[in-house]
Design a protein around this motif. Structure first.
Motif, mmCIF file in Angstrom:
data_model
loop_
_atom_site.group_PDB
_atom_site.id
_atom_site.type_symbol
_atom_site.label_atom_id
_atom_site.label_comp_id
_atom_site.label_asym_id
_atom_site.label_seq_id
_atom_site.Cartn_x
_atom_site.Cartn_y
_atom_site.Cartn_z
ATOM 1 N N VAL A 56 0.823 -1.214 0.000
ATOM 2 C CA VAL A 56 0.000 0.000 0.000
ATOM 3 C C VAL A 56 0.853 1.258 0.000
ATOM 4 N N ILE A 57 1.974 1.248 0.739
ATOM 5 C CA ILE A 57 2.747 2.484 0.911
ATOM 6 C C ILE A 57 4.000 2.537 0.049
ATOM 7 N N SER A 58 4.230 1.530 -0.781
ATOM 8 C CA SER A 58 5.413 1.509 -1.635
ATOM 9 C C SER A 58 5.367 2.629 -2.666
ATOM 10 N N ALA A 59 6.414 3.436 -2.733
ATOM 11 C CA ALA A 59 6.483 4.517 -3.728
ATOM 12 C C ALA A 59 6.522 3.973 -5.156
ATOM 13 N N PRO A 60 7.326 2.923 -5.452
ATOM 14 C CA PRO A 60 7.281 2.372 -6.808
ATOM 15 C C PRO A 60 5.893 1.871 -7.190
ATOM 16 N N ARG A 61 5.189 1.263 -6.247
ATOM 17 C CA ARG A 61 3.818 0.826 -6.516
ATOM 18 C C ARG A 61 2.933 2.030 -6.852
ATOM 19 N N ALA A 62 3.102 3.115 -6.109
ATOM 20 C CA ALA A 62 2.293 4.308 -6.350
ATOM 21 C C ALA A 62 2.557 4.873 -7.739
ATOM 22 N N ILE A 63 3.818 4.935 -8.131
ATOM 23 C CA ILE A 63 4.165 5.421 -9.475
ATOM 24 C C ILE A 63 3.560 4.518 -10.540
ATOM 25 N N HIS A 64 3.640 3.223 -10.320
ATOM 26 C CA HIS A 64 3.108 2.257 -11.284
ATOM 27 C C HIS A 64 1.590 2.382 -11.407
ATOM 28 N N ARG A 65 0.901 2.538 -10.278
ATOM 29 C CA ARG A 65 -0.557 2.715 -10.330
ATOM 30 C C ARG A 65 -0.923 3.959 -11.119
ATOM 31 N N ALA A 66 -0.191 5.040 -10.890
ATOM 32 C CA ALA A 66 -0.490 6.286 -11.593
ATOM 33 C C ALA A 66 -0.271 6.125 -13.096
ATOM 34 N N LEU A 67 0.825 5.482 -13.480
ATOM 35 C CA LEU A 67 1.102 5.272 -14.908
ATOM 36 C C LEU A 67 0.043 4.392 -15.547
ATOM 37 N N CYS A 68 -0.365 3.332 -14.851
ATOM 38 C CA CYS A 68 -1.390 2.440 -15.401
ATOM 39 C C CYS A 68 -2.724 3.157 -15.537
ATOM 40 N N ALA A 69 -3.033 4.052 -14.581
ATOM 41 C CA ALA A 69 -4.281 4.805 -14.669
ATOM 42 C C ALA A 69 -4.262 5.740 -15.874
ATOM 43 N N TRP B 223 22.019 2.891 -2.493
ATOM 44 C CA TRP B 223 21.129 1.728 -2.388
ATOM 45 C C TRP B 223 19.668 2.150 -2.575
ATOM 46 N N LEU B 224 19.283 3.246 -1.941
ATOM 47 C CA LEU B 224 17.895 3.709 -2.055
ATOM 48 C C LEU B 224 17.533 4.039 -3.500
ATOM 49 N N ILE B 225 18.382 4.789 -4.172
ATOM 50 C CA ILE B 225 18.098 5.167 -5.561
ATOM 51 C C ILE B 225 18.085 3.923 -6.448
ATOM 52 N N GLY B 226 19.034 3.016 -6.224
ATOM 53 C CA GLY B 226 19.061 1.786 -7.002
ATOM 54 C C GLY B 226 17.808 0.957 -6.796
ATOM 55 N N TYR B 227 17.378 0.853 -5.531
ATOM 56 C CA TYR B 227 16.157 0.097 -5.239
ATOM 57 C C TYR B 227 14.943 0.712 -5.923
ATOM 58 N N LEU B 228 14.781 2.025 -5.804
ATOM 59 C CA LEU B 228 13.629 2.699 -6.408
ATOM 60 C C LEU B 228 13.637 2.555 -7.924
ATOM 61 N N ALA B 229 14.805 2.705 -8.533
ATOM 62 C CA ALA B 229 14.896 2.617 -9.992
ATOM 63 C C ALA B 229 14.588 1.207 -10.486
ATOM 64 N N TRP C 12 6.293 -8.421 -10.628
ATOM 65 C CA TRP C 12 7.644 -8.035 -10.213
ATOM 66 C C TRP C 12 7.675 -7.684 -8.724
ATOM 67 N N ALA C 13 6.722 -6.868 -8.285
ATOM 68 C CA ALA C 13 6.697 -6.473 -6.881
ATOM 69 C C ALA C 13 6.471 -7.677 -5.976
ATOM 70 N N GLU C 14 5.620 -8.601 -6.397
ATOM 71 C CA GLU C 14 5.289 -9.750 -5.564
ATOM 72 C C GLU C 14 6.431 -10.742 -5.451
ATOM 73 N N ASN C 15 7.322 -10.760 -6.421
ATOM 74 C CA ASN C 15 8.388 -11.760 -6.435
ATOM 75 C C ASN C 15 9.795 -11.189 -6.330
ATOM 76 N N ALA C 16 10.008 -9.977 -6.821
ATOM 77 C CA ALA C 16 11.363 -9.457 -6.957
ATOM 78 C C ALA C 16 11.670 -8.242 -6.095
ATOM 79 N N ASP C 17 10.660 -7.555 -5.581
ATOM 80 C CA ASP C 17 10.887 -6.392 -4.721
ATOM 81 C C ASP C 17 11.276 -6.892 -3.334
ATOM 82 N N PRO C 18 12.513 -6.686 -2.888
ATOM 83 C CA PRO C 18 12.937 -7.254 -1.600
ATOM 84 C C PRO C 18 12.125 -6.745 -0.416
ATOM 85 N N LEU C 19 11.785 -5.456 -0.413
ATOM 86 C CA LEU C 19 11.030 -4.917 0.714
ATOM 87 C C LEU C 19 9.594 -5.421 0.720
ATOM 88 N N GLU C 20 8.981 -5.556 -0.458
ATOM 89 C CA GLU C 20 7.610 -6.067 -0.491
ATOM 90 C C GLU C 20 7.554 -7.549 -0.151
#
Length: 447
Positions: free
Chosen positions: A123-136, A184-190, A203-211
């Motif tokens: 819910v609070i992931s910034a990459p997820r938020a960017i992805h939702r906005a792009l998909c919308a 590390w932060l910039i690399g993770y976000l990118a 990708w988020a469900e399988n490859a995002d380490p924090l998620e």
């Protein structure tokens, strides 16, 4: 009392001698297994149990699109602020809140909150938020990307991502360096944002380490969802039993457990002396000590994962293919153990170092500010000043995690093993759990 890097005291914190704690923990675990063998003869855990429906008003607020948009906006603003502080703000790493945001709030705070509220990073992931906005904007479903996520990858990318983090924290020569943390932060976000765009939510469900980390521990929450998506209260054991079986799941768990064990081990005097000798012998260079720490970290992770795989496969009555797959099918039993060590190892770190990080937000851009009057605040050492209580919490957290892990493994073995091998097939795993308990408590208190 000595407070180490993560606020973990020594054996003197215990209200009883460490030897008694180790023996008691091992006996408690063994008796628990005995009770399970005689009283829990058939599988009981149903991840699809209906649970107890929460009030409609509560569900409406939690699942409201407006609430999700608000949290996404807060996440994006917060992420942008942290990056601005990292790139333009306080240059002294000791005075910058950015390392604390990564090591305390993201690495410890998010998993602890996930234990209570479920997989909050979704819910609070910034990459997820960017992805939702792009998909919308593009009118594209969230789960559809440019290419399909390769199933053969499983969660191995997340395991690699987790290793990069624990390497930075535990093996790199300057883990608190602002430059290293920012990189590390910039690399993770990118990587995560691009991965979501290319492969969709898989990708988020399988490859995002924090998620993956948040979702794994989120299974320990009493909050769950029915197949219809309705939010309910359900036994955490049932939620844990519903953990998806994915390739690389054992690697993820081993990375989390092994790195925590190595963190405690790295405080032993002889290990510190070895690193000091390596540094002085190489003319003060940090390369050799970093290499030694890297090998030590890898050794702990491989050992934990290897022992678990061997113990899980040490059963009869299975085909070679089933024996090969069984470690992944039992990997969820390590989740409560991971949760127990998070509480035991990082609780003081989160509560007390977390306060110190918040105080550093008083003047993040080195302009002489005193935002919200934070500069005059002092850290309240709520746990460090009560060593007996802290020691008791740590022992109980580790022990409870192992007991729940044994229960989960037992229930799954009842489903997977032939009736004639249900008891004998679990003995190696049980001995492994006892060994993990002994080793974990010893490292935690003797480091």
């Amino acid at each position: 009392m000595t407070i180490l890097a993560h606020g973990i005291g020594g054996a003197s914190d215990l209200p009883i001698p460490l030897t008694y704690a180790l023996i008691g923990a091992a006996w408690a675990l063994t008796f628990s297994f005995g009770i399970l063998v005689f009283a829990w003869r058939e599988p009981r855990l149903n991840p699809r149990s209906p649970g107890f429906a929460l009030p409609p008003a509560f569900r409406a607020v939690v699942d409201a699109p407006l609430a999700r948009v608000f949290l996404a906006a807060v996440s994006l603003v917060g992420t942008a602020l942290v990056l601005a502080i990292a790139l333009l703000g306080q240059r002294d790493s000791a005075l910058s809140p950015v390392p604390g945001v990564l090591y305390i709030f993201l690495w410890v705070g998010v998993p602890v909150v996930s234990l209570v509220l479920g997989p909050v990073w979704q819910v609070i992931s910034a990459p997820r938020a960017i992805h939702r906005a792009l998909c919308a904007v593009l009118g594209r479903p969230l789960d559809r990307g440019v290419v399909r996520y390769p199933e053969s990858w499983g969660q191995w990318p997340a395991a690699v991502g987790l290793f990069t983090f624990v390497w930075l924290e535990l093996a790199y020569s300057e883990p608190s360096s602002l430059a290293a943390v920012t990189t590390w932060l910039i690399g993770y976000l990118a990587v995560t944002t691009v991965g979501l765009i290319v492969c969709g939510t898989a990708w988020a469900e399988n490859a995002d380490p924090l998620e993956v980390y948040s979702s794994l521990l989120g299974r320990s929450s009493a909050l769950g969802r029915r197949d219809t998506g309705e939010l309910v209260l359900r036994s955490p054991l049932a939620n844990l039993a519903g953990t998806p079986v994915r390739l690389g799941g054992v690697a993820v768990a081993a990375t989390l457990l092994g790195s925590t064990a190595f963190d405690s081990f790295s405080s032993f005097p002889f290990w510190r002396a070895l690193l000091a000798d390596a540094g002085s012998g190489s003319g003060g260079s940090s390369i050799l000590p970093t290499l030694i720490r890297t090998l030590g970290l890898l050794g702990f992770i491989v050992f934990v994962g290897g022992i678990f795989v061997l113990a899980a496969r040490a059963t009869g009555g299975l085909t070679p293919l089933d024996r090969k797959l069984i470690p992944g099918r039992l990997a969820h039993s390590l989740t409560p153990i991971i949760a127990g060590y998070i509480v035991a190892h990082y609780l003081t770190f989160l509560v007390e170092k977390g306060q110190a990080t918040v105080i550093l937000f008083a003047d993040p851009f080195d302009q002489g500010w005193d935002l919200a009057g934070l500069a005059d605040r002092d850290v309240a050492y709520l746990l460090s000043t009560h060593p007996a209580l802290l020691g008791t919490i740590k022992v109980l957290a580790v022990l409870l995690g192992h007991i729940v892990g044994v229960a989960l493994a037992h229930d799954r073995c009842l489903r997977l093993l032939p009736r004639a091998h249900r008891l004998s097939g679990q003995l190696a795993l049980m001995l492994t759990m006892v060994g993990f308990t002994f080793t974990g408590l010893y490292l935690l208190f003797e480091a």
